[in-house]
Each structure stands twice: as structure tokens, then as C-alpha cells.
Scaffold this motif. Structure first.
Motif, PDB file in Angstrom:
ATOM      1  N   LYS A  70       0.919  -1.240   0.126  1.00 38.22           N
ATOM      2  CA  LYS A  70       0.148   0.046  -0.016  1.00 38.22           C
ATOM      3  C   LYS A  70       0.797   1.248   0.176  1.00 38.22           C
ATOM      4  O   LYS A  70       0.594   2.187  -0.694  1.00 38.22           O
ATOM      5  N   SER A 125       2.534   1.724  -3.356  1.00 36.43           N
ATOM      6  CA  SER A 125       1.579   2.184  -4.373  1.00 36.43           C
ATOM      7  C   SER A 125       1.332   3.540  -4.096  1.00 36.43           C
ATOM      8  O   SER A 125       1.145   4.658  -5.174  1.00 36.43           O
ATOM      9  N   ASP A 126       1.645   4.078  -3.015  1.00 36.69           N
ATOM     10  CA  ASP A 126       1.492   5.677  -2.819  1.00 36.69           C
ATOM     11  C   ASP A 126       2.501   6.630  -3.173  1.00 36.69           C
ATOM     12  O   ASP A 126       2.391   7.627  -3.496  1.00 36.69           O
ATOM     13  N   THR A 127       3.715   5.954  -3.222  1.00 38.61           N
ATOM     14  CA  THR A 127       4.919   6.742  -3.539  1.00 38.61           C
ATOM     15  C   THR A 127       5.375   6.333  -4.961  1.00 38.61           C
ATOM     16  O   THR A 127       6.272   6.867  -5.094  1.00 38.61           O
ATOM     17  N   PRO A 176       5.080   7.028  -8.139  1.00 31.58           N
ATOM     18  CA  PRO A 176       5.234   7.587  -9.579  1.00 31.58           C
ATOM     19  C   PRO A 176       6.345   8.555  -9.624  1.00 31.58           C
ATOM     20  O   PRO A 176       6.567   9.231 -10.722  1.00 31.58           O
ATOM     21  N   VAL A 177       7.370   8.748  -8.607  1.00 26.73           N
ATOM     22  CA  VAL A 177       8.431   9.668  -8.491  1.00 26.73           C
ATOM     23  C   VAL A 177       9.413   8.975  -9.674  1.00 26.73           C
ATOM     24  O   VAL A 177       9.881   8.012  -9.553  1.00 26.73           O
ATOM     25  N   ALA A 178       9.551  10.008 -10.699  1.00 31.49           N
ATOM     26  CA  ALA A 178      10.677   9.936 -11.491  1.00 31.49           C
ATOM     27  C   ALA A 178      10.966   8.703 -12.282  1.00 31.49           C
ATOM     28  O   ALA A 178      11.900   8.040 -12.003  1.00 31.49           O
TER      29      ALA A 178
END
Lengths: 436, 316
Positions: A46, A49-51, A53-55
Motif C-alpha cells: 500500500k 503504491s502511494d509513492t 510515480p516519482v521520476a
């Protein structure tokens, strides 16, 4: 070999036999442990999945994501002028310079990010002269800060000074084949372009307001009204406006050229935008010991483009710049010239109408004038001129264009002049997107 | 006494001012390059975000003016949502350059590029502009496939939760609700267009390969001879012949495209013109959001294909 196989087999057989032998408590412990592990994994998933998309970088190399964009853009001119010496009426460095064919601007433009702190841009221009020899010019080469706080941005290197609207624009983005007369008179044949630095500040206002201050050496032909010694006469003496000049050194902060500029933009409606600007260029000149030049300018740019425009068409733009100059000319006793202030002013106003996709029609009116000087040279060089230029342009794509332009000049000390120019632009490579 | 009152007033004024400042900054500031991303951001963010969209829904998103007012919007934003597949290449870079906002620099959480992680269609093998306006990374109109929109929503949801962790639970809930609705609708849409599988449709510009792929429609003939090149009489004549022989009865036209050209072709072939739009609000009745837009697209296309005669059964 055989023995080892038997051994493995024995163990495999033994394991299921042994496990029921393990005591009950241990088993519940293991189940509990697995439960705990599952919960932890879920929590971690969980969190992940929250973090996520970074770079992540896009895999393919493309024009927008390469180390450096490179483009090569050529302006090829063909045409005729009523004056045999075309330079007389087309004094701009990138203007069509002669009857027949000419290439006065073939620019190699490079741009990209240097590192997380700087972006860089370079513009190397090739042009052919009257003997068709190639001239090479480092037109621009500068670094731009990309991470200053408080809405600040710094620029350092060689670049066109941010004065008014057209001075920073490269010839292939102009709406006409030639430089406006007033910019030529104030800034010389290639605009105000110098080595220097500039700081700009994006004001925290609801509408766009940008304040810039440029500091430059202010010397040479690209700072025409400032520390420029002029051209040598028959005796080899450098003269400007009839006066013998002395190249003065930078002796203090006051000898630099300062260019402050303020630009504000307003969206009048969803389809109309107005940009207003005020600029100044202040610095010493070489005609005397304490002679100073002050140039002031105001500019407006208005654009209408409907919300359902196709490929940018239709549109109407209206651009106007007015400049005034006070040039303190020093005394030259041997030439019989007193110290005096040369006052010049001029303006141009141009409308471009993109009437149907890929086609534009344009009209420009220009006027330049100056007060009467004791120097005949100064009067001739600063003669009152009025020019009207209609043109029509076809853009097959955004990478090429064909433009037909007619100029009619009313000149104070000479006959009226006419010129007709056909210009072809072709561009290779990925060019940086242009500002509004 | 008097000074005390003055000081008190000043303190009160300052408190009010800061209060207002805090209130006005309470919402997460979001800029979306195009209205499809804007709609997704509103779905996920709800009242917690303030969304500004740069391109208008009726505008040609390849050619948006880099207006100075957009620089101001980008300067104050916490999150920028873009496609990142070269559609905005002609106008977004100078805006970002002017905005001086470190929150939306490449690689920062505040910069969402929705194409990341997607497999784009029509990636050219050679970059040659004689083929027209091609995009090195592939066709950038990927949001016309609801599955890609779902991907975009997930990215946006994750970024909102990262940038505004206090409200992460709400973003997660709203994302789950949206994707659930989207998945349900997708099943309906697929069923609606099922009867028209492999039917051919003409479009003005090649904006619909993802939509076509998802719903099994063929949208691979265009009024533009090459991407970004205006229709020529010779090409249109060729199209008319092809449409007649293949009995193609539908032409898709977007708000910014030249409707007159489509009308001419329609007059000669009897094909119906269907107003299509990539962006919520591009056509009347689609202002509600992404699902409303897709609903409209699927409904109107299904209707047009039904009315245009040749059904699948007749063809066989």
C-alpha cells in the motif's frame, strides 16, 4: 552416485512423516507468523503504491528529452531593390542585402539542460556577404539558471538584451523579412546584443509581470549607441556622427550599459491577450569624455486567436514599438562640431492576419526621424524615413515558409525607394519552442 | 490605551490576513495541460484541489499559445499534470522555463507525466518529417482509451497522496470510486460497440488509434494526407472513392478541425459527420468529466454506425 540419490529420496520421504510430529503449539505459531507477514506485505504494498510515480523516465530518446536539441534554420532571399546599393535601404544585418540572391541568416541553434542548475542556449550564425564569402558569428551563447528561489532567474553569457519585443527575437520568427528601421537606428545593424548578465524577477502578482535588469559591456557595433567608435574615415580616424571618437575603457560601474525592462500581460478575454512593455538602455558613448546615451522604449503586442483555431489559424496580431533616444554627442573642435544632444525617435506598427490555415497577410508602417545636427553626416544618417511594407506568407508547415514582401520608402535626402523580396525559410532538426 | 488598541488592531488584521492566506493555500494547487487531465484531477481531488487547465477543450492541443498568464499559473502550482508524450512540446517548455517553480521540475513528485509506464502506439522507426508531423515517442492521444485514463488516474492519485499526505485517505477513496465507475462503464461501452467490430470509420486527424484499439473499430483513414498536413483536393478525391467502395459511412471531426472539408466529403459520399472531441467540454454535453465524455463518444458513434446502414450481419 546411486547412494546419494537414495539419501535424497529418504529425506524427501521423511519430511512429510516428520512434520506431523512437530508439536501443536509450534504450528499455530507458524500460522500466526505467516498472518503477520502477510499483513506487513500488504501494508508495504500500500505504501509503495502511494509513492510509486516519482521520476520514472520515459524510455525512448526524443526531441524533447535528449541531452541537446539542435536545429539548423536557413533564410534564403531573392529579390530586387530600386537602389543599386541595397544596403542603403536594408541596413539590417539579416536583411536581404543585395539584388538577386542572398543568405543573411543560417543559424545553428543548440539548447538543452546543462545540469540541474543551468540550461544553455547557443546560436551560431552563418551568412554570405557581397563576395559570397561566408561570415561566422557567435550570435548568442548563454546559460540560464533553473533553480533560483523567489521567482528569480539569472542569465549570463552573450545574448540579445531584453529591450522591447523584437530585439530578442531571431530573424526567422520575425513577421517581416527585415529589421524595423527604428531598431536599426537605435541599436545598429544587428540589434542590442552583448556580453553580460541579466537578472529577471517574476512578480507575485495575479497577472504576468516580469522585471529584468541587464548589465552589459556596451561596446562595439552591437551596442551602436554606446561605447562604439564608429567607422574609420579616409584618414583612418574613427568617427561617429562626424565626431572623432576615442575608445574608452571601463573605468567604473557607471561605464557599463544598463538595460532595465518591465513587461506585463493581460488576458482581455479567453481569445485575446495583451502584452505591454517599457524598457530603457542607459550607458556612455565614445564621442566625448562624459557623453551619455539614453534610449527609452514602449511596446505593445495584442493577439486574437479563437478557442477552436486549427494549427494556430486563424489569428490576428498587432505589434507596435516606439523608441526615443537622447545621444549626447561630444564636441570635436577640429571638425568644427559643438557638443550637442541628438534627439531621435521612431516607431513601427505591424499587423499580421492569419486569414486561412497556413496563410498570413501583413502590413507594417514605420517612421524614424531626428533633430537637426551641426554634423552633415549625423543629419544624413538620421534622416527622416517613412516606410510601408505589405507582405503575404505561406507556411506549408511550422518548419518552412515562403514570404513575399514589398517595401516603399519615402526618404528625406534621397529619392523614394522600392524593394521586393521573396524569402524561403527551411529548418532542420528540433528547435526550441518559442515564447508568446 | 490608544497605542494598545492600535497594536491589537494590527495583530487582529495580521491574524486575519494570515488566516486568509492559509485558507487560500489550503487547497492543493494543480495545473493540467489539457482538459482530460484536468477532469481526472477533479475526480481524484474533489474539493481538496484547485485545478487550472491550460488548453481549452475546443483548442488544437498541438498548437496552444504559450500565454504569459499560463506562466503565472505554473509559478504557483504544487502539481503539474501533462501527457509527456510530445503533444505539449511546442508550448509547455517555455512556460515551465518562465515559471521558475522547483516543485514541477522534471523528476520531482509534483510533475506528473501520464504517458510514463504506458506502451504508446505508432512509435516511428525513423524520424523523417517528410512523413508529416510525427511524434518520436508515438501517438500522444493516449487518453482516448479508458484503460489509459485509469492509469493516469492512478498516477494522479498517487501523486496527490505524496504531495498532500494529510488527505491521502480521501484521494485513495475517490480514486477507488472513480476507477470502479470507469471499469463498470468500460464494460458497458465495449458491449455497446461490440456489434460494430471491425467497422471502418474516417477521421480528420489521427487522434483515435487508442480508442479504436480498445473498442475494435478501425479508424485508420484520414482526411489529412499526412499528420498535420491540410487536406489536398487529390487526397480528398481519393478518400471519396475509398469511402464509396468500402461503404464507409462515418467521418469523425473534432471542434478545431475544418468542418467544411468534412462536409464536402460527406456531401459526396453520404457519410455522416460525427462531432468527436478528445477533451471534456469539447462538445456540448461532455462538460461533466471524462466518463461523461466517453459516454458521449460511444453513444454517438454507436448511433452513427447503426444509422449508416451496413451492419456486421449485412456485411457477412
Amino acid at each position: 552416485m546411486k547412494l546419494r540419490c537414495h539419501f535424497v529420496l529418504a529425506i524427501i520421504l521423511l519430511v512429510p512423516l516428520l512434520s506431523p510430529g512437530a508439536d501443536e503449539g509450534q504450528q499455530t505459531n507458524m500460522v500466526e507468523e505467516i498472518k503477520q507477514l502477510r499483513l506487513r506485505t500488504e501494508a508495504l504494498e500500500k505504501k509503495l503504491s502511494d509513492t510509486k510515480p516519482v521520476a520514472l523516465s520515459l524510455g525512448s530518446v526524443s526531441a524533447g528529452s535528449s541531452y541537446m536539441n539542435a536545429s539548423f534554420d536557413v533564410l534564403f532571399n531573392a529579390g530586387w531593390s530600386s537602389t543599386p546599393d541595397t544596403k542603403e535601404i536594408q541596413p539590417g544585418c539579416h536583411d536581404p542585402s543585395q539584388r538577386g540572391f542572398s543568405i543573411r541568416n543560417a543559424e545553428l541553434a543548440l539548447d538543452g539542460a546543462v545540469d540541474p542548475y543551468f540550461k544553455a542556449f547557443a546560436n551560431i550564425v552563418f551568412m554570405t556577404d557581397f563576395e559570397e564569402e561566408t561570415q561566422l558569428e557567435l550570435e548568442e551563447a548563454y546559460a540560464l539558471s533553473s533553480s533560483l528561489p523567489y521567482g528569480l532567474q539569472a542569465k549570463a553569457g552573450r545574448f540579445y538584451a531584453e529591450f522591447g519585443r523584437q530585439n530578442t527575437q531571431h530573424p526567422h520568427t520575425w513577421s517581416f523579412v527585415d529589421q524595423p528601421l527604428v531598431l536599426n537606428r537605435m541599436f545598429g545593424e544587428d540589434g542590442l546584443r552583448q556580453n553580460g548578465v541579466r537578472l529577471s524577477w517574476l512578480a507575485p502578482t495575479p497577472n504576468f509581470t516580469e522585471l529584468t535588469l541587464g548589465v552589459f559591456n556596451g561596446q562595439g557595433g552591437d551596442a551602436f549607441s554606446f561605447r562604439y567608435t564608429g567607422e574609420a574615415d579616409t584618414n583612418g580616424v574613427d568617427r561617429l556622427y562626424g565626431r572623432a571618437t576615442t575608445a574608452r575603457n571601463l573605468d567604473g560601474l557607471g561605464d557599463f550599459l544598463f538595460v532595465p525592462c518591465l513587461a506585463s500581460a493581460f488576458d482581455l478575454t479567453d481569445s485575446q491577450t495583451l502584452v505591454l512593455g517599457a524598457s530603457a538602455a542607459l550607458g556612455p558613448n565614445d564621442t566625448g569624455k562624459d557623453t551619455y546615451t539614453m534610449i527609452y522604449g514602449v511596446d505593445t503586442y495584442w493577439k486574437w486567436k479563437p478557442a477552436n483555431a486549427e494549427a494556430g489559424w486563424p489569428f490576428v496580431t498587432w505589434q507596435t514599438e516606439a523608441l526615443a533616444r537622447n545621444f549626447e554627442a561630444g564636441a570635436d573642435e577640429t571638425a568644427g562640431l559643438p557638443s550637442e544632444t541628438l534627439c531621435d525617435w521612431g516607431l513601427y506598427s505591424q499587423v499580421q492576419w492569419g486569414f486561412i490555415r497556413c496563410w498570413t497577410a501583413g502590413l507594417r508602417g514605420e517612421y524614424v526621424t531626428g533633430n537637426t545636427s551641426a554634423s552633415t553626416e549625423a543629419n544624413e544618417e538620421r534622416a527622416t524615413t517613412t516606410r510601408v511594407s505589405p507582405n503575404v506568407t505561406w507556411y506549408p508547415t511550422e518548419f518552412s515558409k515562403i514570404r513575399l514582401q514589398y517595401n516603399h520608402d519615402w526618404r528625406e535626402y534621397a529619392q523614394d525607394a522600392d524593394a521586393v523580396w521573396l524569402q524561403l525559410e527551411f529548418m532542420l532538426g528540433a528547435h526550441a519552442a518559442h515564447k508568446f | 490605551m490608544k497605542t494598545k488598541t492600535v497594536i491589537n488592531t494590527i495583530i487582529l488584521a495580521a491574524a486575519l490576513l494570515f488566516g486568509f492566506a492559509a485558507a487560500s493555500h489550503a487547497k492543493l494547487n494543480v495545473v493540467a495541460t489539457t482538459p482530460d487531465f484536468g477532469a481526472i484531477a477533479r475526480e481524484i481531488g474533489g474539493d481538496l484541489v484547485q485545478v487550472n487547465v491550460l488548453a481549452k477543450p475546443t483548442e488544437d492541443s498541438h498548437f496552444v499559445d504559450a500565454k504569459p498568464s499560463y506562466i503565472v499559473k505554473l509559478a504557483h502550482t504544487d502539481v503539474l499534470i501533462e501527457g509527456g508524450a510530445e503533444l505539449e512540446m511546442g508550448w509547455l517548455p517555455p512556460l515551465i522555463g518562465g515559471a521558475r517553480n522547483s516543485k514541477i521540475e522534471l523528476g520531482r513528485p509534483g510533475r506528473v507525466r501520464c504517458a510514463e509506464g504506458l506502451v504508446l502506439l505508432e512509435v516511428p522507426t525513423t524520424l523523417d518529417r517528410s512523413m508529416g508531423d510525427i511524434h518520436a515517442m508515438g501517438n500522444p492521444h493516449f487518453m482516448t482509451d479508458p484503460v489509459n485514463a485509469r492509469h493516469a488516474a492512478e498516477r494522479v492519485g498517487a501523486v496527490f497522496s505524496t504531495v498532500d499526505p494529510q488527505n491521502a485517505a480521501t484521494y485513495r477513496e475517490r480514486l477507488a470510486a472513480f476507477t470502479k465507475r470507469l471499469d463498470e462503464k468500460l464494460a458497458v461501452w465495449q458491449k455497446q460497440l461490440e456489434p460494430f467490430k471491425d467497422r471502418r470509420v474516417v477521421a480528420y486527424h489521427n487522434s483515435w488509434p487508442y480508442f479504436a484499439n480498445r473498442f475494435g473499430i478501425k479508424i485508420n483513414l484520414f482526411l489529412e494526407p499526412k499528420p498535420g498536413i491540410p487536406p489536398t483536393p487529390a487526397h480528398l478525391a481519393d478518400m471519396v472513392t475509398r469511402m464509396k467502395t468500402e461503404r464507409i459511412g462515418v467521418i469523425l471531426v473534432e471542434p478545431y478541425q475544418n468542418r467544411k472539408t468534412a462536409e464536402k466529403v460527406s456531401a459526396e459520399t453520404g457519410a455522416a459527420i460525427v462531432d468527436f472531441a478528445q477533451y471534456p467540454g469539447g462538445v456540448k454535453g461532455t462538460e461533466g468529466g471524462y466518463i461523461e465524455l466517453m459516454n458521449y463518444l460511444v453513444n454517438t458513434l454507436a448511433m452513427a454506425l447503426k444509422n449508416s446502414g451496413v451492419s456486421k450481419e449485412q456485411k457477412q
